[in-house]
Design an enzyme around this catalytic site. Structure first.
Site, short mmCIF file in Angstrom:
data_model
loop_
_atom_site.label_atom_id
_atom_site.label_comp_id
_atom_site.label_asym_id
_atom_site.label_seq_id
_atom_site.Cartn_x
_atom_site.Cartn_y
_atom_site.Cartn_z
N HIS A 183 55.23 -38.40 -25.28
CA HIS A 183 54.38 -37.40 -25.93
C HIS A 183 53.20 -38.12 -26.59
O HIS A 183 53.40 -39.06 -27.36
CB HIS A 183 55.18 -36.63 -26.99
CG HIS A 183 54.35 -35.72 -27.82
ND1 HIS A 183 53.72 -34.61 -27.30
CD2 HIS A 183 54.02 -35.75 -29.13
CE1 HIS A 183 53.05 -34.00 -28.25
NE2 HIS A 183 53.20 -34.67 -29.38
N HIS A 213 46.59 -30.26 -29.44
CA HIS A 213 47.67 -31.18 -29.81
C HIS A 213 47.69 -32.45 -28.95
O HIS A 213 47.58 -33.54 -29.47
CB HIS A 213 49.00 -30.42 -29.69
CG HIS A 213 50.18 -31.17 -30.24
ND1 HIS A 213 51.34 -30.55 -30.66
CD2 HIS A 213 50.42 -32.48 -30.41
CE1 HIS A 213 52.20 -31.44 -31.10
NE2 HIS A 213 51.67 -32.63 -30.94
N GLU A 227 59.38 -34.07 -34.09
CA GLU A 227 59.06 -33.54 -32.76
C GLU A 227 60.03 -34.02 -31.68
O GLU A 227 59.73 -33.91 -30.49
CB GLU A 227 57.64 -33.93 -32.36
CG GLU A 227 56.57 -33.16 -33.09
CD GLU A 227 55.29 -33.09 -32.25
OE1 GLU A 227 54.97 -32.00 -31.76
OE2 GLU A 227 54.63 -34.13 -32.10
N HIS A 249 48.99 -37.90 -28.22
CA HIS A 249 47.85 -37.14 -28.77
C HIS A 249 46.55 -37.77 -28.27
O HIS A 249 45.60 -37.92 -29.03
CB HIS A 249 47.87 -37.17 -30.30
CG HIS A 249 49.15 -36.68 -30.92
ND1 HIS A 249 49.52 -36.98 -32.22
CD2 HIS A 249 50.14 -35.90 -30.42
CE1 HIS A 249 50.70 -36.42 -32.48
NE2 HIS A 249 51.09 -35.77 -31.41
ZN LIG Z 1 52.66 -34.37 -31.34
#
Ligand SMILES: [Zn+2]
Length: 291
Positions: free
Chosen positions: A112, A197, A93, A114
């Site tokens: 990033h 996500h 990612e 979750h």
């Molecule tokens: Zn992710």
């Protein structure tokens, strides 16, 4: 895996050495605050080369386990390919990071997450808006949502795993940080939600991006409590008004250094985390007096 990992000189320029000190601790801080577990990542633009960025390798990968510069890989902003191939496996990612650095020249840090505090709001289709003064940066209307599944029809091939693992998808996510209210090279929001996500946030420093990630999550916890207290009625919640959000966002910018020194210390004294680069000791002190 480790034999291919030899990118960094032992004697680094001061700017890069400090950047690694902060980046290792930043990984630990995100884990300590539950924003990442084995998954999720933080990257920085290279402090001496804006055309590249630095992010952890897949191994040891888990943010809690990185400990020094050789746990990180440098990638070209242009295509998210390694600057010094061959390199060990990287995050699939990483295009989230590369395409944000490419789209917005002033972005210096990308996170990033979750976060489990954030995802249920998208699942339940309840908008995330700021409910207290520490989250003014979210804007009165709250961050936009990126639903990767709506992008699939425009792609030649894809897998429905929700991941941002191509430049195309990274570019589409980056585009959601802009809504024409700002110049094209300037993001209109610092956070974008990712349906089914998590979320991604950006900053002009590690400190700013971490502040935003942590208070994004805290805001969601408070909002959930408020909705619970209101008997599940999200419409009964009182959010920051537009002028309040704007004023709070300015205030938030001036006090991030204070929070960051606490967060550094929390991970420094926790034996789970190791920072062989050394803990940065003399960070600039800002605060409200700068105003
Ligand atoms: Zn992710």
């Amino acid at each position: 895996m480790s034999e291919a990992r030899r990118t960094w000189e032992s004697d680094l320029p001061k700017e890069l050495k400090i950047a690694f000190q902060l980046l290792v601790s930043a990984n630990h801080i995100l884990h300590y605050h539950g924003l990442v577990d084995a998954f999720g990542h933080i990257s920085i633009r290279h402090p001496l080369n804006p055309k590249s960025y630095i992010i952890a390798a897949y191994d040891p990968g888990a943010p809690a386990l990185v400990s020094n510069r050789n746990d990180f890989i440098e990638y070209h902003v242009e295509d998210s390919e390694p600057v010094h191939p061959p390199q060990p496996k990287g995050y699939s990612e990483r295009y989230i990071h590369g395409e944000l650095f490419a789209r917005f020249p002033n972005v210096q840090c990308v996170i990033h997450s979750h976060s489990e505090a954030v995802i249920p709001f998208m699942t339940a289709k309840v908008p995330i808006r700021p409910v207290f003064h520490m989250a003014g940066f979210l804007g009165a209307e709250g961050p936009p949502t990126f639903d990767v599944t709506t992008m699939y029809p425009s792609l030649q091939s894809y897998t429905s795993d929700m991941l941002i693992k191509s430049r195309d998808l990274g570019g589409m996510l980056a585009q959601h940080f802009w809504d024409s209210s700002t110049p094209e090279d300037t993001p209109s929001t610092s956070v974008v939600l990712q349906h089914k996500h998590g979320f991604t946030c950006i900053g002009d420093s590690i400190q700013q991006a971490i502040y935003r990630a942590i208070y994004m999550q805290k805001n969601c916890a408070l909002l959930k409590d408020a909705i619970d207290i209101a008997g599940g009625d999200a419409a009964a919640i009182q959010y920051l008004k537009d002028d309040e959000a704007q004023a709070c966002a300015k205030m938030n910018e001036l006090t991030q250094d204070k929070a960051f020194r606490l967060w550094l210390r929390e991970v420094e004294v926790n034996p789970l985390y190791r920072n062989d680069e050394g803990i940065p000791k003399s960070l600039p002190v800002g605060g409200m007096n700068q105003n």
